[in-house]
Design an enzyme around this catalytic site. Structure first.
Site, PDB file in Angstrom:
ATOM      1  N   ALA A  65      28.982   8.352  60.983  1.00  0.00           N
ATOM      2  CA  ALA A  65      30.083   8.306  60.022  1.00  0.00           C
ATOM      3  C   ALA A  65      31.052   9.423  60.367  1.00  0.00           C
ATOM      4  O   ALA A  65      30.671  10.422  60.985  1.00  0.00           O
ATOM      5  CB  ALA A  65      29.542   8.507  58.620  1.00  0.00           C
ATOM      6  N   GLY A 110      25.383   6.678  61.331  1.00  0.00           N
ATOM      7  CA  GLY A 110      25.896   5.326  61.073  1.00  0.00           C
ATOM      8  C   GLY A 110      25.992   4.479  62.339  1.00  0.00           C
ATOM      9  O   GLY A 110      25.912   3.254  62.272  1.00  0.00           O
ATOM     10  N   GLU A 113      22.606   3.180  62.778  1.00  0.00           N
ATOM     11  CA  GLU A 113      22.388   2.155  61.750  1.00  0.00           C
ATOM     12  C   GLU A 113      23.107   0.852  62.099  1.00  0.00           C
ATOM     13  O   GLU A 113      22.586  -0.241  61.831  1.00  0.00           O
ATOM     14  CB  GLU A 113      22.857   2.676  60.390  1.00  0.00           C
ATOM     15  CG  GLU A 113      21.971   3.806  59.876  1.00  0.00           C
ATOM     16  CD  GLU A 113      22.461   4.399  58.572  1.00  0.00           C
ATOM     17  OE1 GLU A 113      21.655   4.556  57.650  1.00  0.00           O
ATOM     18  OE2 GLU A 113      23.664   4.712  58.483  1.00  0.00           O
ATOM     19  N   GLU A 133      21.409  12.892  59.690  1.00  0.00           N
ATOM     20  CA  GLU A 133      22.070  13.186  58.412  1.00  0.00           C
ATOM     21  C   GLU A 133      21.426  14.356  57.667  1.00  0.00           C
ATOM     22  O   GLU A 133      22.097  15.108  56.981  1.00  0.00           O
ATOM     23  CB  GLU A 133      22.048  11.942  57.502  1.00  0.00           C
ATOM     24  CG  GLU A 133      23.015  10.855  57.929  1.00  0.00           C
ATOM     25  CD  GLU A 133      22.454   9.897  58.975  1.00  0.00           C
ATOM     26  OE1 GLU A 133      21.405  10.198  59.580  1.00  0.00           O
ATOM     27  OE2 GLU A 133      23.088   8.848  59.194  1.00  0.00           O
TER      28      GLU A 133
HETATM   29  N1  COA Z   1      32.603  12.312  62.872  1.00  0.00           N
HETATM   30  C1  COA Z   1      33.818  12.776  63.169  1.00  0.00           C
HETATM   31  N2  COA Z   1      34.156  13.275  64.383  1.00  0.00           N
HETATM   32  C2  COA Z   1      33.180  13.280  65.323  1.00  0.00           C
HETATM   33  C3  COA Z   1      31.873  12.807  65.074  1.00  0.00           C
HETATM   34  C4  COA Z   1      31.605  12.305  63.766  1.00  0.00           C
HETATM   35  N3  COA Z   1      30.419  11.793  63.440  1.00  0.00           N
HETATM   36  N4  COA Z   1      31.140  12.942  66.178  1.00  0.00           N
HETATM   37  C5  COA Z   1      31.957  13.490  67.097  1.00  0.00           C
HETATM   38  N5  COA Z   1      33.183  13.690  66.590  1.00  0.00           N
HETATM   39  C6  COA Z   1      34.369  14.266  67.251  1.00  0.00           C
HETATM   40  C7  COA Z   1      34.256  15.774  67.400  1.00  0.00           C
HETATM   41  O1  COA Z   1      34.650  16.443  66.217  1.00  0.00           O
HETATM   42  C8  COA Z   1      35.202  16.004  68.556  1.00  0.00           C
HETATM   43  O2  COA Z   1      36.526  15.977  68.093  1.00  0.00           O
HETATM   44  P1  COA Z   1      37.578  17.151  68.509  1.00  0.00           P
HETATM   45  O3  COA Z   1      37.719  16.957  69.997  1.00  0.00           O
HETATM   46  O4  COA Z   1      38.789  16.840  67.737  1.00  0.00           O
HETATM   47  O5  COA Z   1      36.911  18.428  68.150  1.00  0.00           O
HETATM   48  C9  COA Z   1      34.996  14.784  69.435  1.00  0.00           C
HETATM   49  O6  COA Z   1      34.430  13.778  68.574  1.00  0.00           O
HETATM   50  C10 COA Z   1      34.009  15.017  70.566  1.00  0.00           C
HETATM   51  O7  COA Z   1      32.824  15.528  70.023  1.00  0.00           O
HETATM   52  P2  COA Z   1      32.107  16.891  70.515  1.00  0.00           P
HETATM   53  O8  COA Z   1      31.224  17.393  69.421  1.00  0.00           O
HETATM   54  O9  COA Z   1      33.134  17.816  71.051  1.00  0.00           O
HETATM   55  O10 COA Z   1      31.247  16.303  71.728  1.00  0.00           O
HETATM   56  P3  COA Z   1      29.870  16.859  72.283  1.00  0.00           P
HETATM   57  O11 COA Z   1      29.620  16.041  73.492  1.00  0.00           O
HETATM   58  O12 COA Z   1      29.889  18.332  72.376  1.00  0.00           O
HETATM   59  O13 COA Z   1      28.784  16.479  71.151  1.00  0.00           O
HETATM   60  C11 COA Z   1      27.686  15.034  69.558  1.00  0.00           C
HETATM   61  C12 COA Z   1      28.539  15.145  70.838  1.00  0.00           C
HETATM   62  C13 COA Z   1      27.582  13.552  69.236  1.00  0.00           C
HETATM   63  C14 COA Z   1      26.290  15.611  69.792  1.00  0.00           C
HETATM   64  C15 COA Z   1      28.372  15.807  68.406  1.00  0.00           C
HETATM   65  O14 COA Z   1      29.727  15.404  68.345  1.00  0.00           O
HETATM   66  C16 COA Z   1      27.748  15.528  67.061  1.00  0.00           C
HETATM   67  O15 COA Z   1      26.730  16.113  66.743  1.00  0.00           O
HETATM   68  N6  COA Z   1      28.378  14.652  66.241  1.00  0.00           N
HETATM   69  C17 COA Z   1      27.922  14.375  64.919  1.00  0.00           C
HETATM   70  C18 COA Z   1      26.719  13.474  64.907  1.00  0.00           C
HETATM   71  C19 COA Z   1      26.220  13.245  63.512  1.00  0.00           C
HETATM   72  O16 COA Z   1      25.740  14.126  62.834  1.00  0.00           O
HETATM   73  N7  COA Z   1      26.329  11.984  63.046  1.00  0.00           N
HETATM   74  C20 COA Z   1      25.873  11.605  61.756  1.00  0.00           C
HETATM   75  C21 COA Z   1      26.988  11.629  60.792  1.00  0.00           C
HETATM   76  S1  COA Z   1      26.484  11.169  59.165  1.00  0.00           S
END
Ligand code: COA
Length: 259
Positions: A65, A110, A113, A133
């Site tokens: 999400a 999500g 999911e 989450e």
């Molecule tokens: N929601 C909103 N933005 C997200 C996102 C999410 N779930 N996942 C990644 N992004 C965005 C980041 O903020 C970043 O944006 P920016 O360049 O403007 O800062 C871009 O996508 C790239 O992500 P980044 O974190 O820089 O890449 P990474 O390779 O270092 O890490 C992840 C990748 C997936 C491990 C990390 O982004 C992450 O942990 N995301 C959240 C996952 C999560 O908790 N999902 C469940 C949500 S309920």
């Protein structure tokens, strides 16, 4: 049809929804849910569509999400959002044709999911999964607590959801979260191969099997068997049943029309 966040195509009986927010790793927001729902409305009515593929890009199926829009949510906002998510997941699960999640890169929260709501999951060796989450102080709300539990069992689901750890595609295969694991370079071809096979199956029988499999979680065995019996008998009123059996007797491949 005009979509902001997905690319929707139809070709030779295969509908494809590609999530298209690469700048945020395909994070799912309300626009994605709306676009997905509209694409599903289209394919439900289109008898030429026999199977759906849901995919992202190489880096991400979907990273969950959109956390950025979560930050300012009130409980009411969260309720409204997650109701929409659940409606979307339910619509996908109940789709009247089989769906395949073709997963490369991140399938988190999500995104995981969304893959779980598809009927079959095929993943590339760069795919990573998780329901993280808990690390944000919340829980999966898009049917993850149910769908993951059904796939892997209570003990493993609790471990995965309580710890919120990310796991790779090999572990996902071992756990039964995915059906197939392929090298990244083969993902597209293998997904299409699987989709093409499904386009050649009888659609009404496929839909019946899907409904009964879903029903099996909600009803006792006697009710389930009764429903199975009714569906079994009903299929003998279809042209596809005639065609399937005739083709067998004539030693040729059946050509199913979905009638
Ligand atoms: N929601 C909103 N933005 C997200 C996102 C999410 N779930 N996942 C990644 N992004 C965005 C980041 O903020 C970043 O944006 P920016 O360049 O403007 O800062 C871009 O996508 C790239 O992500 P980044 O974190 O820089 O890449 P990474 O390779 O270092 O890490 C992840 C990748 C997936 C491990 C990390 O982004 C992450 O942990 N995301 C959240 C996952 C999560 O908790 N999902 C469940 C949500 S309920």
């Amino acid at each position: 049809m005009d979509f902001k966040t997905i690319v929707y195509t139809k070709d030779s009986g295969i509908a494809t929804v590609q999530l298209n927010r690469p700048e945020v790793l395909n994070a799912i927001n309300e626009d994605v849910l709306l676009d997905l729902s509209q694409a599903m409305d289209d394919m439900v009515k289109d008898d030429t569509v026999r199977v759906l593929i849901v995919k992202g890009n190489t880096e991400a199926f979907a990273a969950g999400a959109d956390i950025k829009s979560f930050v300012s949510y009130s409980p009411q906002d969260a309720h409204q959002y997650i109701s929409q998510v659940q409606m979307g997941m339910n619509k996908l699960m109940a789709l009247n044709k089989p769906s395949i999640a073709s997963i490369s890169g991140y399938a988190l929260g999500g995104g995981c999911e969304l893959a779980l709501a598809c009927d079959i999951r095929i993943a590339a060796d760069n795919a990573v999964f998780g329901l993280p989450e808990i690390n944000l102080g919340i829980i999966p709300g898009g049917s993850g607590t149910l769908r993951l539990t059904r796939l892997v069992g209570e003990g493993k689901a609790k471990e995965l959801i309580f710890l919120g750890e990310i796991f790779d595609a090999k572990k996902a295969l071992e756990l039964g979260v995915i059906n197939r694991l392929v090298p990244l370079e083969d993902l597209e071809a293998e997904t299409l191969k699987l989709a093409r096979k499904l386009t050649r199956k009888p659609p009404i029988a496929l839909h019946s099997a899907k409904e009964l499999i879903h029903l099996s979680y909600d009803v006792d065995i006697h009710t389930g068997l009764m429903m199975e019996k009714e569906k079994f008998a009903y299929l003998f009123s279809t042209e596809d049943q005639q065609e399937g059996m005739l083709a067998f007797l004539e030693g040729r491949k059946a050509s199913f029309q979905g009638k």
